[in-house]
Write a protein that holds these residues in place. Structure first.
Motif, PDB file in Angstrom:
ATOM      1  N   PHE A 155       0.824  -1.212   0.000  1.00  0.00           N
ATOM      2  CA  PHE A 155       0.000   0.000   0.000  1.00  0.00           C
ATOM      3  C   PHE A 155       0.856   1.259   0.000  1.00  0.00           C
ATOM      4  O   PHE A 155       0.462   2.286  -0.561  1.00  0.00           O
ATOM      5  N   GLN A 156       2.032   1.197   0.628  1.00  0.00           N
ATOM      6  CA  GLN A 156       2.932   2.347   0.616  1.00  0.00           C
ATOM      7  C   GLN A 156       3.372   2.677  -0.805  1.00  0.00           C
ATOM      8  O   GLN A 156       3.458   3.853  -1.184  1.00  0.00           O
ATOM      9  N   MET A 157       3.667   1.670  -1.597  1.00  0.00           N
ATOM     10  CA  MET A 157       4.041   1.901  -3.002  1.00  0.00           C
ATOM     11  C   MET A 157       2.884   2.535  -3.776  1.00  0.00           C
ATOM     12  O   MET A 157       3.083   3.457  -4.571  1.00  0.00           O
ATOM     13  N   TYR A 158       1.676   2.059  -3.527  1.00  0.00           N
ATOM     14  CA  TYR A 158       0.516   2.645  -4.200  1.00  0.00           C
ATOM     15  C   TYR A 158       0.325   4.100  -3.773  1.00  0.00           C
ATOM     16  O   TYR A 158       0.047   4.980  -4.602  1.00  0.00           O
ATOM     17  N   GLY A 159       0.472   4.373  -2.467  1.00  0.00           N
ATOM     18  CA  GLY A 159       0.355   5.745  -1.994  1.00  0.00           C
ATOM     19  C   GLY A 159       1.420   6.651  -2.584  1.00  0.00           C
ATOM     20  O   GLY A 159       1.157   7.823  -2.876  1.00  0.00           O
ATOM     21  N   PHE A 160       2.638   6.119  -2.788  1.00  0.00           N
ATOM     22  CA  PHE A 160       3.701   6.918  -3.405  1.00  0.00           C
ATOM     23  C   PHE A 160       3.348   7.288  -4.838  1.00  0.00           C
ATOM     24  O   PHE A 160       3.553   8.423  -5.267  1.00  0.00           O
ATOM     25  N   VAL A 161       2.812   6.333  -5.589  1.00  0.00           N
ATOM     26  CA  VAL A 161       2.432   6.603  -6.981  1.00  0.00           C
ATOM     27  C   VAL A 161       1.317   7.660  -7.032  1.00  0.00           C
ATOM     28  O   VAL A 161       1.361   8.584  -7.856  1.00  0.00           O
TER      29      VAL A 161
END
Length: 464
Positions: free
Chosen positions: A71-77
């Motif tokens: 989810f952190q990667m998705y939030g970064f994008v």
């Protein structure tokens, strides 16, 4: 004057003070993106509360997510996409402002040049090009005054038609007469002394003498002050910074329509045609001399690009004045600079029109909107799975949702800086008032101009 302060948010760009580390902005709701984020934030927080109160479901979430890294990667994008859109929106906002300022500057320059070419070019060079010199240089000629008055009116109308075109307004009823120029103190009286110290002692305070209520302000912000004894007066320097300026008074037209801030829904960006028309009617544009019936009839036959018709009127007026024996006394190559300046102003108008006609790319906006909806729906799941305290979970969820959604709302509004349904637009009435002030300052009477130079020449002689 009080109406200008009450309606500042409807007439001008929103200005704000930058004191106290920006903390006063927390309480400013007019033009804020935060109200538009509340519906989404409340929905997301409600899901978080429901998941926390659902014990079995929350235990399943905890077992399913061993680590929040995906989810952190998705939030970064999502954060990258939001920041990129915000940057492009700010670039569009400033580019549009540059285009409007360019067209206004060039058109005001053309008025200044024509005022000099028509009123102050005398002597042998005028005779060389086949036109007689002015017989009395220091007299105010009626023909010149009529020409400049007509020119300033048409240039002001040109600017208003350009702004109407940019904001998608076709109603000529939204054009109103501009307030009259404030008359300077020409009567015999005490000599005025400029005061540069803004921290002036109270014992030197003076009585403020304001003008009539129906007079506007022409190009400066200042007050005329006269001491009670009548021996000496002071005038506060116009260079003192004021983030609203005198143009706010100019822009505050005396219309009885509903204020725009009462028309726009603070919780939703809407572009309903009816709301669009009401917002345009609530922010009329002031033209020097107003709009006469003949001009109204000619302009009403066109649905768009009315600025080009007014430009044709201006160029025809210049050529008619040039053919007059008592008219413009410069050669054709020099006069062509005026036409070039008018054309450069139209280039600025078309650059601004490019922003108005070209929307932010739909695929990017669609993709970001879908990703934000997914983020706002999945954020409560991650919060419920990793934060045990309910109030802390609510706080983290609310802050995250407002931050992402708020930046996107800022970008959505700023990427269309001319739309009247957006509170944070460029403030068309103030831009028109600022241009009127420039045009009036660029068209002083010939008598005042020649007298000024005569005084400068005599001062140089005394200095030598």
């Amino acid at each position: 004057r009080a109406c200008a302060d009450d309606r500042s948010g409807t007439l001008v760009m929103i200005h704000y003070a930058k004191g106290y580390w920006g903390l006063p902005l927390f309480l400013k709701l007019h033009g804020s993106p935060f109200p538009r984020t509340l519906p989404v934030a409340v929905m997301s927080v409600t899901i978080t509360i429901w998941l926390h109160l659902w014990d079995s479901g929350r235990e399943e979430i905890v077992r399913s997510f061993a680590h929040p890294y995906p989810f952190q990667m998705y939030g970064f994008v999502i954060g990258f996409l939001v920041v990129l859109r915000t940057n492009h929106s700010l670039a569009r906002y400033m580019e549009a402002r540059t285009g409007v300022e360019t067209m206004g500057s060039k058109w005001a320059d053309s008025v200044a040049m024509l005022n000099a070419f028509d009123g102050c070019t005398v002597g042998s060079r005028s005779q060389e090009i086949g036109k007689p010199a002015m017989k009395q240089d220091h007299e105010h000629h009626d023909d010149h005054a009529r020409f400049i008055a007509r020119l300033t009116h048409l240039v002001s109308l040109l600017h208003a038609m350009a702004l109407q075109h940019l904001r998608g307004d076709e109603e000529l009823e939204n054009i109103v007469p501009a307030r009259t120029r404030r008359q300077t103190n020409t009567t015999a009286g005490p000599e005025l002394k400029r005061v540069r110290d803004r921290n002036e002692a109270k014992e030197s305070a003076v009585e403020i003498a304001d003008g009539p209520e129906d007079e506007g302000i022409s190009g400066y912000l200042g007050t005329r002050a006269i001491k009670p004894n009548g021996k000496e007066g002071t005038r506060r320097l116009s260079a003192r910074y004021n983030h609203m300026g005198a143009h706010l008074v100019h822009a505050a037209t005396d219309d009885g329509k509903q204020a725009r801030k009462n028309l726009v829904n603070p919780f939703l960006l809407s572009e309903d045609p009816g709301l669009w028309a009401r917002c345009c009617a609530a922010t009329p544009l002031a033209v020097i001399g107003g709009l006469d019936p003949h001009e109204f009839k000619e302009l009403d036959e066109l649905d768009c690009d009315r600025a080009y018709l007014v430009l044709a009127w201006i160029q025809a007026l210049i050529m008619r004045r040039y053919e007059d024996l008592d008219g413009i006394r410069v050669g054709a190559p020099i006069l062509s600079r005026v036409h070039q300046t008018l054309t450069n102003g139209m280039l600025g108008f078309n650059m601004a029109d490019k922003i108005a006609k070209t929307p932010f790319p739909m695929p990017y906006a669609q993709m970001l909107s879908v990703c934000l909806v997914v983020f706002n729906l999945t954020m409560p799941i991650m919060v419920a799975g990793h934060i045990n305290n309910l109030w802390l979970a609510i706080l983290v969820n609310f802050i995250s949702t407002v931050a992402y959604q708020g930046l996107n709302e800022v970008a959505r509004e700023l990427e269309d800086p001319f739309k009247p349904v957006h509170i944070n637009d460029h403030g068309m009435p103030q831009l028109q008032a600022m241009f009127n002030s420039k045009v009036r300052a660029a068209s002083p009477s010939v008598k005042k101009t020649l007298t000024h130079w005569a005084q400068c020449d005599s001062w140089e002689v005394e200095k030598e």
